[in-house]
Scaffold this active site. Structure first.
Site, PDB file in Angstrom:
ATOM      1  CB  SER A  54      -0.945  -0.043   1.200  1.00 26.30           C
ATOM      2  OG  SER A  54      -1.951   0.933   1.091  1.00 26.30           O
ATOM      3  CG  ASP A  70      -7.288  -2.599  -2.967  1.00 25.85           C
ATOM      4  OD1 ASP A  70      -7.767  -1.679  -2.293  1.00 25.85           O
ATOM      5  OD2 ASP A  70      -6.091  -2.938  -2.909  1.00 25.85           O
ATOM      6  CG  HIS A 122      -6.039  -2.077   0.712  1.00 26.16           C
ATOM      7  ND1 HIS A 122      -5.387  -1.672  -0.435  1.00 26.16           N
ATOM      8  CD2 HIS A 122      -5.351  -1.513   1.760  1.00 26.16           C
ATOM      9  CE1 HIS A 122      -4.366  -0.890  -0.116  1.00 26.16           C
ATOM     10  NE2 HIS A 122      -4.320  -0.782   1.198  1.00 26.16           N
TER      11      HIS A 122
END
Length: 280
Positions: free
Chosen positions: A157, A226, A254
């Protein structure tokens, strides 16, 4: 009639001025508070109590301390340098380090300024995070004897942008990107399409503009569900990096893309240099 038209014009003008004022106020509010959105620092500062010997305190820029966590692998094995997401801190990565160590690999994670044990000084920023990452990597190479060619950069991320920046600086032999974004500007534009994100974002983490210059083998992992970083961003990056393998996971979100054991095994194989030319 003219008086009515004049009154109408004044009312419309006042409405327009009020709308402009509200819009500009929202822009200012977002600009001033954006780092709370980009860096939602988790509360507390948790030390890896069972792994105190693995916790390193390194001298950082301007008298700061850079915190890193090292779990060595067998002699000569690659070491994965992990950069975590924006809602995590260093102690959250212990489980991942254990999995890498069990797979015969070293693991090294870096804390961000303003996060976890590094709270109390400078708040998080793109510049500060890059500086801490550079300090940690320099220490890994010069003091711990891990060669750059035995280093695998990994970012999840927010951390994907950090890993890519380190790759542009000549670090690492391979690159693993988990749920990566093209840039924070692009994320902002999708969340707030009515705001001029390109003019407001202070920490752009512009991965897309750097990708073409990174020749390392890259493994991109992204889930189709996600809800934070749209999967098409990972797919797009897979077309920009010259040597990328993209692993798209149907139904994954995610925060659960690395949960399946077979996905982690793919990461381990890639980190060891096995099958870096495989296609998805």
């Amino acid at each position: 009639m003219n008086r009515v038209l004049g009154l109408a014009r004044r009312v419309v003008l006042r409405i327009l001025v009020s709308l402009v004022f509200v819009y500009v106020s929202l822009c200012v509010l977002v600009f001033l508070n954006q780092r709370h959105l980009v860096f939602p620092v988790p509360p507390g500062a948790r030390e890896p109590k069972l792994f105190q010997s693995a916790l390193l305190r390194l001298p950082g820029p301007e008298g700061s301390t850079v915190y890193a966590f090292h779990m060595p692998g067998p002699p000569g094995a690659p070491t994965v340098v992990h950069f975590h997401g924006n809602g995590e801190q260093l102690s959250d990565e212990i489980w991942l380090g254990q999995r890498y160590q069990e797979a015969g690999l070293g693991f090294y994670a870096v804390e961000y300024p303003g996060y976890g044990l590094a709270k109390g000084g400078e708040g998080p920023s793109e510049k500060g995070i890059y500086a801490a990452a550079q300090v940690a990597l320099d220490y890994l190479h010069t003091q711990m004897g891990v060669k750059p060619e035995d280093t695998v950069l990994e970012g999840q991320s927010l951390g994907s942008g950090v890993a890519v920046e380190m790759a542009t600086r000549g670090q690492g032999a391979r690159l693993i990107l988990i749920t990566p974004y093209t840039s924070i500007v692009d994320i902002g534009a999708r969340l707030f399409p009515w705001l001029p994100a390109r003019w407001l974002v202070r920490d752009p983490f512009d991965t897309a503009s750097k990708a073409a210059g990174v020749s390392l083998p890259v493994l991109i992992i992204h889930g189709t569900k996600d809800e934070v970083v749209p999967v098409d961003m990972g797919e797009r990056l897979g077309t920009i990096f010259p040597n990328a393998t993209t692993l798209i996971l149907p139904g994954k979100h995610h925060n659960n893309v690395t949960d399946p054991a077979d996905v982690r095994e793919r990461m381990f194989q890639f980190a060891r240099g096995d099958g870096t030319r495989q296609a998805n």
